[in-house]
Write a protein that holds these residues in place. Structure first.
Motif, PDB file in Angstrom:
ATOM      1  N   GLY A 102       0.662  -1.233  -0.104  1.00 25.74           N
ATOM      2  CA  GLY A 102       0.185   0.024   0.148  1.00 25.74           C
ATOM      3  C   GLY A 102       0.763   1.278   0.083  1.00 25.74           C
ATOM      4  O   GLY A 102       0.392   2.527  -0.617  1.00 25.74           O
ATOM      5  N   GLN A 150       2.476   4.187  -3.842  1.00 24.08           N
ATOM      6  CA  GLN A 150       2.406   5.752  -3.673  1.00 24.08           C
ATOM      7  C   GLN A 150       3.704   6.325  -4.557  1.00 24.08           C
ATOM      8  O   GLN A 150       3.828   7.454  -4.879  1.00 24.08           O
ATOM      9  CB  GLN A 150       2.352   6.422  -2.544  1.00 24.08           C
ATOM     10  CG  GLN A 150       1.227   6.276  -1.709  1.00 24.08           C
ATOM     11  CD  GLN A 150       1.274   6.716  -0.239  1.00 24.08           C
ATOM     12  OE1 GLN A 150       1.981   7.521   0.248  1.00 24.08           O
ATOM     13  NE2 GLN A 150       0.307   6.256   0.790  1.00 24.08           N
ATOM     14  N   SER A 206      -7.708  -0.170   9.961  1.00 26.32           N
ATOM     15  CA  SER A 206      -7.653   1.076   9.214  1.00 26.32           C
ATOM     16  C   SER A 206      -6.386   1.801  10.008  1.00 26.32           C
ATOM     17  O   SER A 206      -6.214   1.892  11.361  1.00 26.32           O
ATOM     18  CB  SER A 206      -8.593   1.672   9.068  1.00 26.32           C
ATOM     19  OG  SER A 206      -9.216   2.285  10.200  1.00 26.32           O
ATOM     20  N   THR A 213       1.028  12.062   3.992  1.00 26.06           N
ATOM     21  CA  THR A 213       1.247  11.480   2.588  1.00 26.06           C
ATOM     22  C   THR A 213       2.599  11.529   2.327  1.00 26.06           C
ATOM     23  O   THR A 213       3.406  12.307   2.776  1.00 26.06           O
ATOM     24  CB  THR A 213       0.340  12.144   1.490  1.00 26.06           C
ATOM     25  OG1 THR A 213       0.617  13.639   1.511  1.00 26.06           O
ATOM     26  CG2 THR A 213      -1.095  12.440   2.104  1.00 26.06           C
ATOM     27  N   HIS A 251       6.310   1.376   4.574  1.00 29.59           N
ATOM     28  CA  HIS A 251       5.391   0.335   4.825  1.00 29.59           C
ATOM     29  C   HIS A 251       5.893  -0.863   4.811  1.00 29.59           C
ATOM     30  O   HIS A 251       6.429  -1.416   3.655  1.00 29.59           O
ATOM     31  CB  HIS A 251       4.225   0.730   3.633  1.00 29.59           C
ATOM     32  CG  HIS A 251       3.556   1.811   3.740  1.00 29.59           C
ATOM     33  ND1 HIS A 251       2.153   2.046   3.830  1.00 29.59           N
ATOM     34  CD2 HIS A 251       3.967   3.000   4.271  1.00 29.59           C
ATOM     35  CE1 HIS A 251       1.697   3.267   4.229  1.00 29.59           C
ATOM     36  NE2 HIS A 251       2.904   3.982   4.161  1.00 29.59           N
ATOM     37  N   THR A 275       1.021  -3.276   4.537  1.00 30.86           N
ATOM     38  CA  THR A 275      -0.038  -2.556   4.331  1.00 30.86           C
ATOM     39  C   THR A 275      -0.836  -2.744   3.094  1.00 30.86           C
ATOM     40  O   THR A 275      -0.141  -3.393   2.140  1.00 30.86           O
ATOM     41  CB  THR A 275       0.218  -0.876   4.458  1.00 30.86           C
ATOM     42  OG1 THR A 275       0.843  -0.640   3.242  1.00 30.86           O
ATOM     43  CG2 THR A 275       0.905  -0.445   5.650  1.00 30.86           C
ATOM     44  N   ILE A 303      -4.195  -1.365   0.320  1.00 33.80           N
ATOM     45  CA  ILE A 303      -5.358  -0.165   0.075  1.00 33.80           C
ATOM     46  C   ILE A 303      -6.720  -1.026   0.057  1.00 33.80           C
ATOM     47  O   ILE A 303      -6.701  -1.902  -0.988  1.00 33.80           O
ATOM     48  CB  ILE A 303      -5.157   0.441  -1.162  1.00 33.80           C
ATOM     49  CG1 ILE A 303      -3.705   1.044  -1.182  1.00 33.80           C
ATOM     50  CG2 ILE A 303      -6.308   1.560  -1.175  1.00 33.80           C
ATOM     51  CD1 ILE A 303      -3.536   2.486  -0.621  1.00 33.80           C
ATOM     52  N   LYS A 304      -7.474  -0.992   0.823  1.00 35.09           N
ATOM     53  CA  LYS A 304      -9.046  -1.469   0.922  1.00 35.09           C
ATOM     54  C   LYS A 304     -10.227  -0.374   0.934  1.00 35.09           C
ATOM     55  O   LYS A 304      -9.988   0.179   1.811  1.00 35.09           O
ATOM     56  CB  LYS A 304      -9.226  -2.457   2.073  1.00 35.09           C
ATOM     57  CG  LYS A 304      -9.847  -3.619   1.705  1.00 35.09           C
ATOM     58  CD  LYS A 304      -9.990  -4.600   2.781  1.00 35.09           C
ATOM     59  CE  LYS A 304     -11.338  -4.643   4.065  1.00 35.09           C
ATOM     60  NZ  LYS A 304     -11.091  -5.157   5.060  1.00 35.09           N
ATOM     61  N   ASP A 305     -10.834  -0.430  -0.348  1.00 37.96           N
ATOM     62  CA  ASP A 305     -11.821   0.433  -0.421  1.00 37.96           C
ATOM     63  C   ASP A 305     -11.171   2.033  -0.082  1.00 37.96           C
ATOM     64  O   ASP A 305     -11.818   2.883   0.560  1.00 37.96           O
ATOM     65  CB  ASP A 305     -12.886   0.234   0.615  1.00 37.96           C
ATOM     66  CG  ASP A 305     -13.627  -1.050   0.761  1.00 37.96           C
ATOM     67  OD1 ASP A 305     -13.612  -1.598  -0.661  1.00 37.96           O
ATOM     68  OD2 ASP A 305     -14.115  -1.708   1.617  1.00 37.96           O
ATOM     69  N   ASP A 306     -10.241   2.167  -0.663  1.00 33.24           N
ATOM     70  CA  ASP A 306      -9.629   3.532  -0.670  1.00 33.24           C
ATOM     71  C   ASP A 306      -8.986   3.950   0.702  1.00 33.24           C
ATOM     72  O   ASP A 306      -8.631   5.194   0.762  1.00 33.24           O
ATOM     73  CB  ASP A 306     -10.501   4.726  -1.172  1.00 33.24           C
ATOM     74  CG  ASP A 306     -10.561   4.715  -2.424  1.00 33.24           C
ATOM     75  OD1 ASP A 306      -9.909   4.257  -3.354  1.00 33.24           O
ATOM     76  OD2 ASP A 306     -11.650   5.520  -3.189  1.00 33.24           O
ATOM     77  N   GLN A 307      -8.818   2.945   1.527  1.00 33.37           N
ATOM     78  CA  GLN A 307      -8.495   3.154   2.947  1.00 33.37           C
ATOM     79  C   GLN A 307      -7.056   2.414   3.188  1.00 33.37           C
ATOM     80  O   GLN A 307      -7.091   1.284   2.718  1.00 33.37           O
ATOM     81  CB  GLN A 307      -9.604   3.000   3.739  1.00 33.37           C
ATOM     82  CG  GLN A 307      -9.084   2.546   5.249  1.00 33.37           C
ATOM     83  CD  GLN A 307      -8.844   3.986   6.133  1.00 33.37           C
ATOM     84  OE1 GLN A 307      -9.608   4.902   5.654  1.00 33.37           O
ATOM     85  NE2 GLN A 307      -7.776   3.931   6.916  1.00 33.37           N
ATOM     86  N   LEU A 308      -6.181   2.783   3.751  1.00 33.89           N
ATOM     87  CA  LEU A 308      -4.989   2.251   3.979  1.00 33.89           C
ATOM     88  C   LEU A 308      -5.112   1.534   5.342  1.00 33.89           C
ATOM     89  O   LEU A 308      -5.460   1.884   6.232  1.00 33.89           O
ATOM     90  CB  LEU A 308      -3.926   3.133   4.440  1.00 33.89           C
ATOM     91  CG  LEU A 308      -2.390   2.598   4.284  1.00 33.89           C
ATOM     92  CD1 LEU A 308      -2.122   2.049   3.065  1.00 33.89           C
ATOM     93  CD2 LEU A 308      -1.401   3.618   4.976  1.00 33.89           C
TER      94      LEU A 308
END
Ligand code: AMP
Length: 427
Positions: free
Chosen positions: A35, A39, A347, A353, A365, A368, A370-375
């Motif tokens: 996750g 980035q 979460s 960021t 990280h 980690t 990303i699940k449903d736009d959430q880390l």
């Protein structure tokens, strides 16, 4: 140039971060990544134990350079397959990686080449263990020969305990896979040191030294983990000692592997015990360490691409690796229950960021997603909070201050990273 990093933990995040700073790099890919890496790099799903999948990705993406993070792809021969296809790749061949993948090989190799290490016996069954144990005083160290992700070492206080540990290694109940060889080792005492050398098949040059914290609990208590934190300072070993380690351990290893027809290229991570009889090798790893890398790369001033190229081209002797003076640290935030059972998908809040981070404090990280736009958390070790500063206390202050902003359900971390060094650091 386009660079592909294989792996998906904190170490690979740090490698991707360092590559992104290089003016020579235009694009970074990471397989599988995580996750946080997403980035900074385009992530490509892959099973790091599946040779065909990894070769296919390289064939498809045609990176100018492939960098291998973890030991698993090395152990299945990814470097050999890529070299055969004329790709440029950083890391050792399967045969050279045996320094890590077979402790039995490493012990016999060290014996052949007079590299200082603990007295040992290699056993292929329980009868041999029973017989050989007579030669050892207690405690004795029982080691699974193969890759064990830090779980293959048991320190035993009696013959019975040692035989039980060996039995569990042979049967597969300890590690999930049955071992064919078990190494008995003399118990050594002293300070531990991780010494990292860059090797090009002929030459070994120093990268840096670090110390990690393997136990889950403060004061080095509780079970072993993959590593709960690490630090790297100028003063962790004297210049004379570093020279000694380079000459008598790293360079001797490179010479030995060369003379046996298996030149060693890549990072040689020497796990050393500073015993009263002098430094002795506990183990070799044939790649960057995790979490040491997250601390060390914050101090690296030389373009990391130059390190990879020097190793591949055989020109490490022409490179001077510059490290930022001072100290760096890495503190792992882990899931509750780790290294035992833990929950995932929690979460994570409080993370800055990537754009908001400075080069002095970086949260890498480890596990980690990303699940449903959430880390969310996706592993035992979740984050590697790292900082660099002119001295150790300042680096720790920065890292712990950053960590204080972050939370997820069950988060645990050690509050005593670098405690021993701190006591010794001049005021
Ligand atoms: P290894 O995976 O071989 O580095 O072992 C993991 C940890 O076990 C080391 O970092 C040491 O703390 C400990 N250990 C390994 N070998 C020995 C030994 N011969 N004597 C004392 N402790 C050891």
């Amino acid at each position: 140039m386009k660079v592909l990093v294989i792996g998906g933990g904190g170490r690979e995040h740090a490698l991707v971060w360092a590559l992104r700073k290089s003016p020579q790099v235009t694009e970074v890919l990471c397989a599988p990544g995580n996750g946080g890496i997403a980035q900074l790099a385009r992530c490509i799903p892959v099973d790091p134990g599946n040779l065909h999948e990894m070769v296919n990705i390289v064939a498809l993406e045609q990176p100018a350079l492939t960098v291998i993070g973890p030991e698993l792809p090395l152990s299945v021969g990814l470097v050999d397959e890529l070299v055969k296809r004329e790709f440029r790749v950083f890391g050792p061949t399967q045969a050279a990686a045996m320094l890590e993948t077979s402790k039995a090989f490493a012990k016999e190799f060290m014996q052949r080449h007079d590299i200082p290490t603990a007295a040992h016996a290699i056993c292929v069954n329980l009868e041999e263990v029973h017989e050989e144990l007579r030669r050892f005083t207690m405690p004795v160290v029982v080691k699974a020969s193969g890759l064990a992700a830090g779980k293959g070492v048991v320190i035993c206080n009696s013959h019975l305990e040692a035989e039980e540990a060996a039995a569990q290694m042979f049967s597969g109940t300890l590690l999930g896979t049955a071992e064919t060889e078990v190494v008995l080792e003399e118990f050594l005492t002293g300070e531990e040191l991780s010494f990292f050398a860059l090797c090009d098949g002929t030459h070994a040059i120093e990268i840096a030294s670090a110390q990690d914290h393997k136990r889950v609990g403060e004061g080095d208590s509780g079970p072993n983990t993959g590593g709960m934190g690490a630090y790297s300072t100028d003063g962790i070993a004297t210049p004379a000692m570093r020279q000694w380690l380079l000459r008598n351990i790293a360079q001797k290893t490179v010479d030995g592997m060369n003379s046996e027809g298996n030149p060693f290229k890549g990072v040689l991570f020497c796990g050393i015990m500073m015993t009263p009889r002098g430094p002795m090798v506990l183990e070799f790893n044939t790649r960057f360490g995790d979490p040491e890398t997250e601390a060390i790369l914050l101090r690296l001033e030389t373009d990391i691409v130059d390190l990879f190229n020097a190793s591949i081209n055989g020109t490490a002797n022409q490179l001077m690796i510059q490290m930022r003076p001072g100290a760096s640290v890495c503190i792992i935030a882990a899931s509750g229950g780790y290294p035992g059972k833990y929950a995932s998908g929690k979460s994570i809040t409080g993370l800055r960021t990537t754009g908001e981070q400075s080069d002095d404090v970086v949260v890498f990280h480890s596990g980690t997603a990303i699940k449903d736009d959430q880390l969310v958390t996706a592993g035992g070790r979740v984050l590697a909070v790292s900082a660099v500063a002119p001295d150790l206390q300042a680096a720790l202050n920065k890292a712990y201050a950053e960590l204080a902003k972050i939370s997820f359900e069950g988060m645990q971390f050690r509050r005593d990273i670098a405690h021993r060094a701190l006591r010794q650091e001049p005021k």
